[in-house]
Design an enzyme around this catalytic site. Structure first.
Site, PDB file in Angstrom:
ATOM      1  N   GLY A 171      -0.042 -19.920  70.387  1.00 59.97           N
ATOM      2  CA  GLY A 171       1.118 -20.706  71.613  1.00 59.97           C
ATOM      3  C   GLY A 171       0.037 -21.136  72.003  1.00 59.97           C
ATOM      4  O   GLY A 171      -1.413 -21.014  71.564  1.00 59.97           O
ATOM      5  N   SER A 172      -0.618 -21.853  72.884  1.00 56.17           N
ATOM      6  CA  SER A 172      -1.413 -22.707  73.596  1.00 56.17           C
ATOM      7  C   SER A 172      -2.483 -22.359  74.102  1.00 56.17           C
ATOM      8  O   SER A 172      -3.836 -23.004  73.406  1.00 56.17           O
ATOM      9  CB  SER A 172      -0.830 -24.313  74.662  1.00 56.17           C
ATOM     10  OG  SER A 172      -0.434 -23.121  75.825  1.00 56.17           O
ATOM     11  N   GLU A 188      -3.677 -19.616  73.320  1.00 49.79           N
ATOM     12  CA  GLU A 188      -4.674 -18.945  72.113  1.00 49.79           C
ATOM     13  C   GLU A 188      -5.300 -20.041  71.141  1.00 49.79           C
ATOM     14  O   GLU A 188      -5.845 -19.424  70.432  1.00 49.79           O
ATOM     15  CB  GLU A 188      -2.804 -18.283  71.311  1.00 49.79           C
ATOM     16  CG  GLU A 188      -3.234 -17.400  71.692  1.00 49.79           C
ATOM     17  CD  GLU A 188      -2.145 -17.286  72.597  1.00 49.79           C
ATOM     18  OE1 GLU A 188      -2.146 -16.648  73.835  1.00 49.79           O
ATOM     19  OE2 GLU A 188      -0.854 -18.487  72.629  1.00 49.79           O
ATOM     20  N   GLU A 219       6.708 -12.321  68.315  1.00 52.92           N
ATOM     21  CA  GLU A 219       6.007 -11.380  68.191  1.00 52.92           C
ATOM     22  C   GLU A 219       6.155  -9.791  67.745  1.00 52.92           C
ATOM     23  O   GLU A 219       5.918  -8.937  67.808  1.00 52.92           O
ATOM     24  CB  GLU A 219       5.237 -11.869  70.063  1.00 52.92           C
ATOM     25  CG  GLU A 219       5.116 -12.325  70.121  1.00 52.92           C
ATOM     26  CD  GLU A 219       5.300 -14.288  70.419  1.00 52.92           C
ATOM     27  OE1 GLU A 219       5.045 -15.088  70.846  1.00 52.92           O
ATOM     28  OE2 GLU A 219       6.922 -13.696  70.509  1.00 52.92           O
ATOM     29  N   HIS A 259       1.180 -14.883  72.546  1.00 51.73           N
ATOM     30  CA  HIS A 259       1.032 -15.622  73.431  1.00 51.73           C
ATOM     31  C   HIS A 259       0.712 -15.189  74.823  1.00 51.73           C
ATOM     32  O   HIS A 259       2.155 -15.094  75.203  1.00 51.73           O
ATOM     33  CB  HIS A 259       1.854 -16.687  73.206  1.00 51.73           C
ATOM     34  CG  HIS A 259       2.227 -17.767  73.848  1.00 51.73           C
ATOM     35  ND1 HIS A 259       0.674 -18.555  74.146  1.00 51.73           N
ATOM     36  CD2 HIS A 259       2.991 -18.514  74.522  1.00 51.73           C
ATOM     37  CE1 HIS A 259       1.464 -19.747  75.188  1.00 51.73           C
ATOM     38  NE2 HIS A 259       2.358 -19.637  75.257  1.00 51.73           N
ATOM     39  N   HIS A 265      14.941  15.137  70.799  1.00 51.79           N
ATOM     40  CA  HIS A 265      15.305  13.114  71.131  1.00 51.79           C
ATOM     41  C   HIS A 265      16.826  13.797  72.048  1.00 51.79           C
ATOM     42  O   HIS A 265      17.086  13.814  73.630  1.00 51.79           O
ATOM     43  CB  HIS A 265      15.763  12.876  69.760  1.00 51.79           C
ATOM     44  CG  HIS A 265      16.752  11.649  69.973  1.00 51.79           C
ATOM     45  ND1 HIS A 265      16.968  11.280  68.856  1.00 51.79           N
ATOM     46  CD2 HIS A 265      17.176  10.825  71.265  1.00 51.79           C
ATOM     47  CE1 HIS A 265      18.124  10.036  68.915  1.00 51.79           C
ATOM     48  NE2 HIS A 265      17.215   9.670  70.900  1.00 51.79           N
ATOM     49  N   GLY A 271      12.134   5.852  67.759  1.00 50.84           N
ATOM     50  CA  GLY A 271      13.085   4.996  67.528  1.00 50.84           C
ATOM     51  C   GLY A 271      12.918   3.599  67.975  1.00 50.84           C
ATOM     52  O   GLY A 271      14.496   3.391  68.370  1.00 50.84           O
TER      53      GLY A 271
END
Length: 522
Positions: free
Chosen positions: A25-26, A28, A47, A70, A278, A396
């Site tokens: 993004g800007s 980065e 992402e 970002h 689990h 998971g």
């Protein structure tokens, strides 16, 4: 005078972090400017996919990898995938752009408010430099924290810091190492306990495979003639699943684990928490009269265990001590044959698909699996005998399979990679197809399409809630989706056609959609 950006790039180069997974993004862009020509930037379109690819890459290479996100929004998008990287103990170094320093307090657009708290408690360490001069040191700390803890770290950097000029003395050229060797007395005591046990058993976790101990684990099991289980909910396979000593994957419930270990007076657990349960099936943690000893270099796993004794140490010297100090009880090694696959009535049974994979793919193939409802079928049909053959979402969290397959293939292009993905799971990381196509990654995606969330239906039965909505996903055509992203794709309905497709060797990514009958994990 050098800029912060140049010092950071030089440090990353020295540490070998020259592959960057990101979605910029800007905030980065100032970090990515003037990137050295030999650095490789791998673009992901979401992402979550970026972190999934980096997770697979780190697991395939065994090394830290840099991820560029970002600000707050991009970091938030990554958090679902980050949960898997945390439990696979992948040393990801997450960096995120921050607004200029004067804009953070007023909460200007794209300011990452209280950035150090955003990714906690998932990451091992989270920081934001106090000033531009502290950026190189903070970046080094992020790398070392990820390496030492084998867990992701997170660094937020205001983007105006990168152009700041610093004195050459800010250059960092140092290393940090971890040593967790047990004492000779600890090794002697452990070896004596194993030697004195009448009916010991061995439980292995994913850390055995992740740290390169697969073959040594086989050696010690054969040396002592120990029955071997894999710890519940495995993200890696630490032992050949058709070996005569292999007893299977332990169930992920308290009472079922205890039942499986009944009759053993000593259970030695190497490289695993005890245990990652689990489904909640309460009962005794261990059978009466059973002693459990856990060996792990994960301080948290040792501290939070509800039973047994723990030795916080690298499992490698423990394995070597057992080989040297405990008399051999060896018998000839051997492997069991796979059973005939079950046959589907209206579509292919998943066992037919897995048998086809087993029969057509090279012995060294790496499989990235994200089809939770077919676990039982998978272990019945596959024959995996090499280290690094199996990867599964460690927490998971769905969306791991497609991106991680891309990352694994990029991390080790010398071994074939097959992603075995359920149609429900595939949608969470679907944008990874674009990255696979753009970088011509030679990976095969096998999509098992049954039109339902099979694992949810199974859990609904366990919980006594079989009639809940949202478990059906009809009408998905992954060949059309793949074509839109630039990936060659085909649909198969019969076993012969599937085997013919699998025998072809791709020079880039391909997707094979297979209609299968719904199954449950059992």
């Amino acid at each position: 005078m050098p800029t912060v950006r140049r010092l950071a790039h030089e440090f990353l180069d020295r540490r070998g972090l020259t592959t960057i997974f990101g979605n910029p993004g800007s905030n980065e862009l100032p970090f990515l400017a003037e990137l050295p020509a030999h650095f490789r930037y791998v673009l992901g379109l979401h992402e979550g996919a970026v972190v999934g690819m980096a997770d697979g890459y780190a697991q395939a290479t065994g090394r830290p990898v840099l991820v560029n996100l970002h600000a707050a929004a991009g970091s938030g998008n990554a958090m679902g995938a980050l949960t898997n990287a945390v439990y696979s103990r992948s040393p990801l170094v997450l960096t995120a752009g921050q607004q200029v320093r004067t804009a953070i307090g007023p909460e200007a657009m794209l300011a990452n408010v209280d950035a150090t708290q955003l990714m906690r408690p998932l990451v091992a360490w989270s920081g934001e430099p106090s000033c531009a001069a502290d950026v190189p040191r903070s970046l080094a700390q992020a790398v070392f924290e990820a390496e030492l803890h084998r867990r992701p770290s997170y660094l937020s950097v205001p983007y105006d810091d990168w152009a700041a000029e610093l004195d050459e003395t800010a250059t960092l050229d140092r290393g940090v190492q971890k040593g967790l060797a047990p004492s000779e007395a600890q090794l002697d005591a452990l070896a004596a306990s194993v030697a004195a046990a009448k009916n010991p058993a061995l439980v292995l976790g994913g850390d055995i495979d992740a740290t390169g101990l697969f073959d040594r684990a086989v050696a010690v099991a054969e040396h002592l003639d120990l029955p071997v289980w894999v710890a519940p909910s495995p993200h890696r396979l630490p032992f050949p699943n058709r070996h005569r000593l292999f007893r299977g994957v332990l169930p992920a419930g308290i009472a079922p684990v205890s039942a499986a270990l009944t009759g053993h007076d000593l259970v030695l657990v190497l490289g695993a928490p005890v245990f990652r349960y689990h489904q909640h099936v309460p009962g005794a943690y261990l059978p009466e009269g059973t002693r459990l000893i856990q060996v792990t270099d994960d301080f948290g796993a040792a501290a939070r265990a509800p039973m047994g004794e723990a030795l916080v140490a690298d499992p490698a010297p423990v394995i070597e001590a057992l080989l040297a100090k405990v008399p051999a009880r060896a018998t000839p090694a051997g492997y069991s044959a796979t059973p005939e696959p079950r046959i589907g009535a209206t579509a292919l049974h998943p066992e037919q698909v897995f048998a086809a994979l087993r029969d057509t793919q090279a012995a060294g193939t790496r499989y990235v699996v994200e089809s939770t409802s077919t676990n039982s079928a998978w272990w019945r049909q596959m024959d995996l005998r090499r280290a690094g053959s199996y990867f599964f979402p460690a927490a998971g969290g769905l969306g791991f399979g497609l991106p991680a397959a891309v990352g694994v293939a990029m991390g080790d292009p010398d071994r074939p990679v097959v992603g075995v993905i359920g149609d429900g799971s595939a949608n969470y990381g679907i944008t990874a197809l674009w990255t696979a196509a753009h970088y011509r990654v030679p990976v095969t995606f096998v999509i098992l399409r049954n039109g339902v969330y099979g694992a949810l239906r199974w859990f609904g039965e366990l919980l006594g809630t079989p009639d809940v909505p949202g478990t059906e996903i009809p009408g998905l055509d992954f060949t059309a989706i793949a074509a839109g992203y630039g990936v060659e794709a085909t649909t198969v309905t019969g076993e012969e056609d599937l085997r013919a497709q699998l025998k072809a060797t791709p020079d880039g990514p391909r997707l094979i959609q297979v209609d299968t009958e719904p199954t449950t994990p059992e």
